[in-house]
Design a protein around this motif. Structure first.
Motif, PDB file in Angstrom:
ATOM      1  N   ARG A  82       0.847  -1.190   0.000  1.00 29.67           N
ATOM      2  CA  ARG A  82       0.000   0.000   0.000  1.00 29.67           C
ATOM      3  C   ARG A  82       0.888   1.247   0.000  1.00 29.67           C
ATOM      4  O   ARG A  82       1.973   1.246   0.579  1.00 29.67           O
ATOM      5  N   ASP A  83       0.412   2.311  -0.591  1.00 34.69           N
ATOM      6  CA  ASP A  83       1.153   3.569  -0.592  1.00 34.69           C
ATOM      7  C   ASP A  83       0.711   4.403   0.602  1.00 34.69           C
ATOM      8  O   ASP A  83       0.142   5.496   0.459  1.00 34.69           O
ATOM      9  N   VAL A  84       0.957   3.855   1.796  1.00 35.37           N
ATOM     10  CA  VAL A  84       0.571   4.510   3.042  1.00 35.37           C
ATOM     11  C   VAL A  84       1.803   4.534   3.947  1.00 35.37           C
ATOM     12  O   VAL A  84       2.279   3.471   4.377  1.00 35.37           O
ATOM     13  N   ARG A  85       2.316   5.697   4.233  1.00 34.52           N
ATOM     14  CA  ARG A  85       3.575   5.817   4.976  1.00 34.52           C
ATOM     15  C   ARG A  85       3.499   5.129   6.339  1.00 34.52           C
ATOM     16  O   ARG A  85       2.587   5.344   7.116  1.00 34.52           O
ATOM     17  N   GLY A  86       4.499   4.291   6.584  1.00 42.89           N
ATOM     18  CA  GLY A  86       4.605   3.594   7.850  1.00 42.89           C
ATOM     19  C   GLY A  86       3.617   2.471   8.053  1.00 42.89           C
ATOM     20  O   GLY A  86       3.571   1.869   9.127  1.00 42.89           O
ATOM     21  N   GLN A  87       2.834   2.138   7.002  1.00 46.59           N
ATOM     22  CA  GLN A  87       1.812   1.097   7.151  1.00 46.59           C
ATOM     23  C   GLN A  87       1.821   0.113   5.988  1.00 46.59           C
ATOM     24  O   GLN A  87       0.791  -0.465   5.643  1.00 46.59           O
ATOM     25  N   LEU A 104      15.036 -12.284   6.075  1.00 43.14           N
ATOM     26  CA  LEU A 104      13.917 -11.601   5.442  1.00 43.14           C
ATOM     27  C   LEU A 104      14.389 -10.558   4.454  1.00 43.14           C
ATOM     28  O   LEU A 104      15.320  -9.797   4.742  1.00 43.14           O
ATOM     29  N   VAL A 105      13.756 -10.545   3.291  1.00 41.06           N
ATOM     30  CA  VAL A 105      13.861  -9.426   2.357  1.00 41.06           C
ATOM     31  C   VAL A 105      12.472  -8.801   2.271  1.00 41.06           C
ATOM     32  O   VAL A 105      11.491  -9.494   1.983  1.00 41.06           O
ATOM     33  N   TYR A 106      12.387  -7.510   2.562  1.00 38.33           N
ATOM     34  CA  TYR A 106      11.072  -6.877   2.488  1.00 38.33           C
ATOM     35  C   TYR A 106      11.166  -5.494   1.843  1.00 38.33           C
ATOM     36  O   TYR A 106      12.247  -4.942   1.635  1.00 38.33           O
ATOM     37  N   PHE A 107       9.987  -4.978   1.530  1.00 33.78           N
ATOM     38  CA  PHE A 107       9.872  -3.741   0.764  1.00 33.78           C
ATOM     39  C   PHE A 107       8.985  -2.746   1.509  1.00 33.78           C
ATOM     40  O   PHE A 107       8.051  -3.130   2.216  1.00 33.78           O
ATOM     41  N   ARG A 108       9.291  -1.475   1.327  1.00 29.87           N
ATOM     42  CA  ARG A 108       8.463  -0.383   1.841  1.00 29.87           C
ATOM     43  C   ARG A 108       7.912   0.377   0.631  1.00 29.87           C
ATOM     44  O   ARG A 108       8.506   1.369   0.183  1.00 29.87           O
ATOM     45  N   PRO A 109       6.782  -0.047   0.073  1.00 29.56           N
ATOM     46  CA  PRO A 109       6.267   0.585  -1.142  1.00 29.56           C
ATOM     47  C   PRO A 109       6.052   2.079  -1.012  1.00 29.56           C
ATOM     48  O   PRO A 109       6.206   2.821  -1.997  1.00 29.56           O
ATOM     49  N   LYS A 154       1.376   1.480  -5.663  1.00 30.51           N
ATOM     50  CA  LYS A 154      -0.015   1.045  -5.514  1.00 30.51           C
ATOM     51  C   LYS A 154      -0.327  -0.222  -6.303  1.00 30.51           C
ATOM     52  O   LYS A 154      -1.446  -0.738  -6.213  1.00 30.51           O
ATOM     53  N   GLU A 155       0.651  -0.717  -7.064  1.00 32.69           N
ATOM     54  CA  GLU A 155       0.398  -1.835  -7.971  1.00 32.69           C
ATOM     55  C   GLU A 155       1.253  -3.061  -7.614  1.00 32.69           C
ATOM     56  O   GLU A 155       2.167  -2.986  -6.791  1.00 32.69           O
ATOM     57  N   TRP A 156       0.952  -4.168  -8.265  1.00 30.16           N
ATOM     58  CA  TRP A 156       1.756  -5.374  -8.123  1.00 30.16           C
ATOM     59  C   TRP A 156       3.156  -5.138  -8.683  1.00 30.16           C
ATOM     60  O   TRP A 156       3.326  -4.442  -9.681  1.00 30.16           O
TER      61      TRP A 156
END
Length: 213
Positions: A82-87, A104-109, A154-156
């Motif tokens: 989601r394009d929601v800061r911190g969430q 873990l590999v993770y993303f902050r969209p 906001k997208e895949w």
């Protein structure tokens, strides 16, 4: 040849209801993630199956494919945050022992297109010892990076995680150049893999494919 291929499919059928398996390539059937003999859900609710949709919750949430032990190889999947800061913290855990011990590999969209925070978009951690806070403080810019290319938050987007001990490389949207290259911090070389969401986050996942080295 047809007989050999059929035997591979049967041999790997226990891996999450595999829909295709040949040699070392495994594609779990995500419509069966409710099967607790194959999958284990920690600290989240399952909103949907294929695509897998994990609910918002406090703390980390993980849906483990516990019927597979992953060592070295490639994990491919599509992720939507989601394009929601911190969430919106979404990614893939591997070499998991339990909900407290994994890489873990993770993303902050929400950082993908941020001029100030773009360099904090893609993150590697090894829990419980090497959190993102510790790594950012002691090794700034080493275990996180900006995305290349830059996905729409906001997208895949497609993520490829290549694990070849001790090196991990992360690619986005089938790019030829890795967006992140790190040396593993965990001494554990095998374990579960699982869809991961961070605190106050939900996430969607589909098209999981595992190729073993």
């Amino acid at each position: 040849m047809k007989t050999v291929r059929t035997l591979f499919v049967i041999a790997f059928s226990f891996l999450g209801g595999t829909i295709y398996a040949q040699k070392d390539k495994i594609i779990p059937d995500l419509s069966k993630v409710n099967d607790t003999t194959l999958w284990n859900l920690d600290d989240r609710e399952l909103i949907n199956t294929d695509p897998v949709h994990l609910s918002v919750g406090e703390g980390d949430g993980i849906l483990w494919l516990k019927s597979l032990s992953f060592e070295n190889g490639t994990i491919d999947l599509d992720i939507k945050g989601r394009d929601v800061r911190g969430q919106s913290f979404v990614g893939m855990a591997f070499h998991g022992l339990d909900k407290n011990n994994f890489e873990l590999v993770y993303f902050r969209p929400f950082n993908f297109k941020s001029p100030e925070k773009k360099g904090n978009s893609v993150q590697y951690v090894s829990l419980p010892d090497f959190t993102w806070q510790k790594l950012r403080q002691e090794h700034p810019g080493v275990y996180e990076s900006e995305p290349n290319p830059t996905p729409d938050p906001k997208e895949w987007f497609h993520a490829t995680i290549k694990v070849n001990h001790p090196t991990i490389k992360v690619y986005i949207n089938n790019s030829e150049e890795p967006t992140l290259t790190v040396e593993q911090l965990s001494t554990r070389k095998s374990g579960w893999i699982g869809f991961w969401v961070g605190s106050n986050s939900e996430g969607e996942f589909k098209n999981l494919k595992i190729t073993k080295n």
